[in-house]
Design a protein around this motif. Sequence first.
Motif, PDB file in Angstrom:
ATOM      1  N   LEU A 133      -3.926  16.675   4.969  1.00 44.18           N
ATOM      2  CA  LEU A 133      -5.086  16.255   4.170  1.00 44.18           C
ATOM      3  C   LEU A 133      -4.826  14.956   3.413  1.00 44.18           C
ATOM      4  N   LEU A 134      -3.732  14.911   2.660  1.00 44.97           N
ATOM      5  CA  LEU A 134      -3.394  13.710   1.892  1.00 44.97           C
ATOM      6  C   LEU A 134      -2.088  13.110   2.409  1.00 44.97           C
ATOM      7  N   GLN A 135      -2.105  11.819   2.644  1.00 41.89           N
ATOM      8  CA  GLN A 135      -0.887  11.097   2.984  1.00 41.89           C
ATOM      9  C   GLN A 135      -0.684   9.987   1.960  1.00 41.89           C
ATOM     10  N   ALA A 136       0.569   9.724   1.658  1.00 43.47           N
ATOM     11  CA  ALA A 136       0.867   8.719   0.638  1.00 43.47           C
ATOM     12  C   ALA A 136       2.110   7.938   1.013  1.00 43.47           C
ATOM     13  N   ARG A 137       2.265   6.801   0.369  1.00 42.19           N
ATOM     14  CA  ARG A 137       3.472   5.989   0.522  1.00 42.19           C
ATOM     15  C   ARG A 137       4.129   5.834  -0.843  1.00 42.19           C
ATOM     16  N   LYS A 138       5.436   5.865  -0.824  1.00 41.08           N
ATOM     17  CA  LYS A 138       6.198   5.805  -2.069  1.00 41.08           C
ATOM     18  C   LYS A 138       5.880   4.536  -2.842  1.00 41.08           C
ATOM     19  N   THR A 139       5.759   4.692  -4.163  1.00 38.30           N
ATOM     20  CA  THR A 139       5.484   3.545  -5.017  1.00 38.30           C
ATOM     21  C   THR A 139       6.621   3.350  -6.007  1.00 38.30           C
ATOM     22  N   MET A 140       6.700   2.165  -6.547  1.00 38.30           N
ATOM     23  CA  MET A 140       7.712   1.833  -7.547  1.00 38.30           C
ATOM     24  C   MET A 140       7.000   1.471  -8.847  1.00 38.30           C
ATOM     25  N   ALA A 141       7.644   1.697  -9.955  1.00 39.08           N
ATOM     26  CA  ALA A 141       7.116   1.242 -11.245  1.00 39.08           C
ATOM     27  C   ALA A 141       7.637  -0.160 -11.520  1.00 39.08           C
ATOM     28  N   GLU A 142       6.865  -0.916 -12.283  1.00 32.60           N
ATOM     29  CA  GLU A 142       7.300  -2.260 -12.647  1.00 32.60           C
ATOM     30  C   GLU A 142       7.597  -2.299 -14.144  1.00 32.60           C
ATOM     31  N   VAL A 143       8.825  -2.615 -14.496  1.00 27.45           N
ATOM     32  CA  VAL A 143       9.259  -2.675 -15.881  1.00 27.45           C
ATOM     33  C   VAL A 143       9.884  -4.039 -16.135  1.00 27.45           C
ATOM     34  N   ASP A 144       9.279  -4.780 -17.073  1.00 30.08           N
ATOM     35  CA  ASP A 144       9.788  -6.116 -17.414  1.00 30.08           C
ATOM     36  C   ASP A 144       9.937  -7.003 -16.181  1.00 30.08           C
ATOM     37  N   GLY A 145       8.948  -6.900 -15.283  1.00 30.07           N
ATOM     38  CA  GLY A 145       8.933  -7.776 -14.123  1.00 30.07           C
ATOM     39  C   GLY A 145       9.815  -7.349 -12.971  1.00 30.07           C
ATOM     40  N   ARG A 146      10.460  -6.196 -13.076  1.00 30.15           N
ATOM     41  CA  ARG A 146      11.308  -5.748 -11.966  1.00 30.15           C
ATOM     42  C   ARG A 146      10.869  -4.366 -11.496  1.00 30.15           C
ATOM     43  N   LYS A 147      11.093  -4.091 -10.219  1.00 27.90           N
ATOM     44  CA  LYS A 147      10.717  -2.819  -9.619  1.00 27.90           C
ATOM     45  C   LYS A 147      11.753  -1.756  -9.964  1.00 27.90           C
ATOM     46  N   VAL A 148      11.257  -0.565 -10.337  1.00 24.35           N
ATOM     47  CA  VAL A 148      12.120   0.547 -10.713  1.00 24.35           C
ATOM     48  C   VAL A 148      11.777   1.759  -9.857  1.00 24.35           C
ATOM     49  N   ASP A 149      12.781   2.362  -9.252  1.00 24.12           N
ATOM     50  CA  ASP A 149      12.589   3.551  -8.422  1.00 24.12           C
ATOM     51  C   ASP A 149      12.321   4.754  -9.326  1.00 24.12           C
ATOM     52  N   ILE A 150      11.195   5.412  -9.107  1.00 22.20           N
ATOM     53  CA  ILE A 150      10.849   6.579  -9.923  1.00 22.20           C
ATOM     54  C   ILE A 150      10.801   7.852  -9.082  1.00 22.20           C
ATOM     55  N   GLY A 151      11.483   7.850  -7.960  1.00 20.71           N
ATOM     56  CA  GLY A 151      11.615   9.068  -7.173  1.00 20.71           C
ATOM     57  C   GLY A 151      10.442   9.325  -6.248  1.00 20.71           C
ATOM     58  N   GLN A 152      10.108  10.588  -6.093  1.00 20.02           N
ATOM     59  CA  GLN A 152       9.098  11.014  -5.118  1.00 20.02           C
ATOM     60  C   GLN A 152       7.687  10.895  -5.684  1.00 20.02           C
ATOM     61  N   VAL A 153       7.296   9.665  -5.951  1.00 19.81           N
ATOM     62  CA  VAL A 153       5.968   9.343  -6.469  1.00 19.81           C
ATOM     63  C   VAL A 153       5.292   8.412  -5.474  1.00 19.81           C
ATOM     64  N   GLY A 154       4.032   8.698  -5.159  1.00 22.95           N
ATOM     65  CA  GLY A 154       3.363   7.887  -4.152  1.00 22.95           C
ATOM     66  C   GLY A 154       1.936   7.543  -4.500  1.00 22.95           C
ATOM     67  N   GLU A 155       1.381   6.647  -3.711  1.00 17.08           N
ATOM     68  CA  GLU A 155      -0.027   6.286  -3.789  1.00 17.08           C
ATOM     69  C   GLU A 155      -0.700   6.690  -2.479  1.00 17.08           C
ATOM     70  N   ILE A 156      -1.895   7.226  -2.580  1.00 18.21           N
ATOM     71  CA  ILE A 156      -2.617   7.701  -1.407  1.00 18.21           C
ATOM     72  C   ILE A 156      -2.809   6.555  -0.406  1.00 18.21           C
ATOM     73  N   SER A 157      -2.430   6.818   0.841  1.00 21.88           N
ATOM     74  CA  SER A 157      -2.607   5.817   1.902  1.00 21.88           C
ATOM     75  C   SER A 157      -3.649   6.253   2.922  1.00 21.88           C
ATOM     76  N   ALA A 158      -3.904   7.563   3.029  1.00 17.96           N
ATOM     77  CA  ALA A 158      -4.890   8.053   3.996  1.00 17.96           C
ATOM     78  C   ALA A 158      -5.327   9.462   3.613  1.00 17.96           C
ATOM     79  N   VAL A 159      -6.553   9.787   3.978  1.00 17.32           N
ATOM     80  CA  VAL A 159      -7.099  11.142   3.791  1.00 17.32           C
ATOM     81  C   VAL A 159      -7.672  11.609   5.114  1.00 17.32           C
ATOM     82  N   ASP A 160      -7.241  12.762   5.574  1.00 19.73           N
ATOM     83  CA  ASP A 160      -7.834  13.394   6.753  1.00 19.73           C
ATOM     84  C   ASP A 160      -8.737  14.512   6.247  1.00 19.73           C
ATOM     85  N   PRO A 161     -10.054  14.324   6.253  1.00 16.32           N
ATOM     86  CA  PRO A 161     -10.955  15.317   5.662  1.00 16.32           C
ATOM     87  C   PRO A 161     -11.158  16.571   6.500  1.00 16.32           C
TER      88      PRO A 161
END
Length: 304
Positions: A133-161
């Motif tokens: 149903l939901l697919q996502a790709r891993k995202t990074m947080a940005e802190v003081d201009g640099r990318k920070v790995d925050i683990g298994q956190v993602g943004e939705i990339s596709a929905v199969d209804p």
Amino acid sequence: MNTIDIPAHVKASVLLETMPWLRMYSGQRIVIKYGGHAMTSPALQESFAEDIRFLHQWGVHPIVVHGGGPQINAMVKRLDLDAPFTQGLRVTTPEVMDVVRMVLTGSVQRELVSLINRESIWAVGISGEDGGLLQARKTMAEVDGRKVDIGQVGEISAVDPSPIEDLLAAGRIPIISTVALNADHTGGVLNVNADTAAAAVAAAVGAKSLIVLTDVDSLYRDWPECKQPIERIGLTDARAMLPSLDAGMRPKLGACIDAVAAGVRQATIIDGRQPHSMMLEIFTNKGVGTMVVTDDRAQGDSDE
């Protein structure tokens, strides 16, 4: 006041105001993002379940997408796990991800399904993992201009209804927990924001409306003075306002913007702390909360 004590002419006027909206929404899909205080107060949980049953009984097709931040926080604390927030995103280690899945799908969802099914057998709980149903790709947080790995956190990339369509065709009410498949890692899962997931689902199923329950009564033009509530706002003004909002409200307005931009007719932020606020929004002429619409409808005062 008990409904028995309400004068007959008042009841009649309420019914007359409701009927055009019932006709308008009959057969339509409404995605409701369920969260905030509404999901931690037993009384509000019950009123929400009543509203969902009412919508279904009158031919509307509600689809509920839920989060569970307070419940996850409580379980993380109980297990003495480290799960800080970075730029509003929960750092999700594999251990925390296990808690997220357990709480969202095994606890919060089950309670809501049980409440709705107390007087019916309509609600069915599914995870974003189910049927892809939901697919996502891993995202990074940005802190003081640099990318920070925050683990298994993602943004939705596709929905199969398809899983939702199957449930609706069977006359069911889908109750969706927001754990997504990792599109880049077979068998992996990601923690996704429930507001943005609800917007993506609303667009994918062709919903007429997205309703986001939160813990404020409206957006305001003069926050924090709160003297000018916004009843209706167009996409251009909503996008301009987005950077000024706090970390908690930003994804909610962002979700409304995304949904309307993707073709959902309207998206409304309402106060989930008020019993039956969802019914007031859908079935009264004035509505409640802040409605996001396309720019050409921003000056209107009705749905049509």
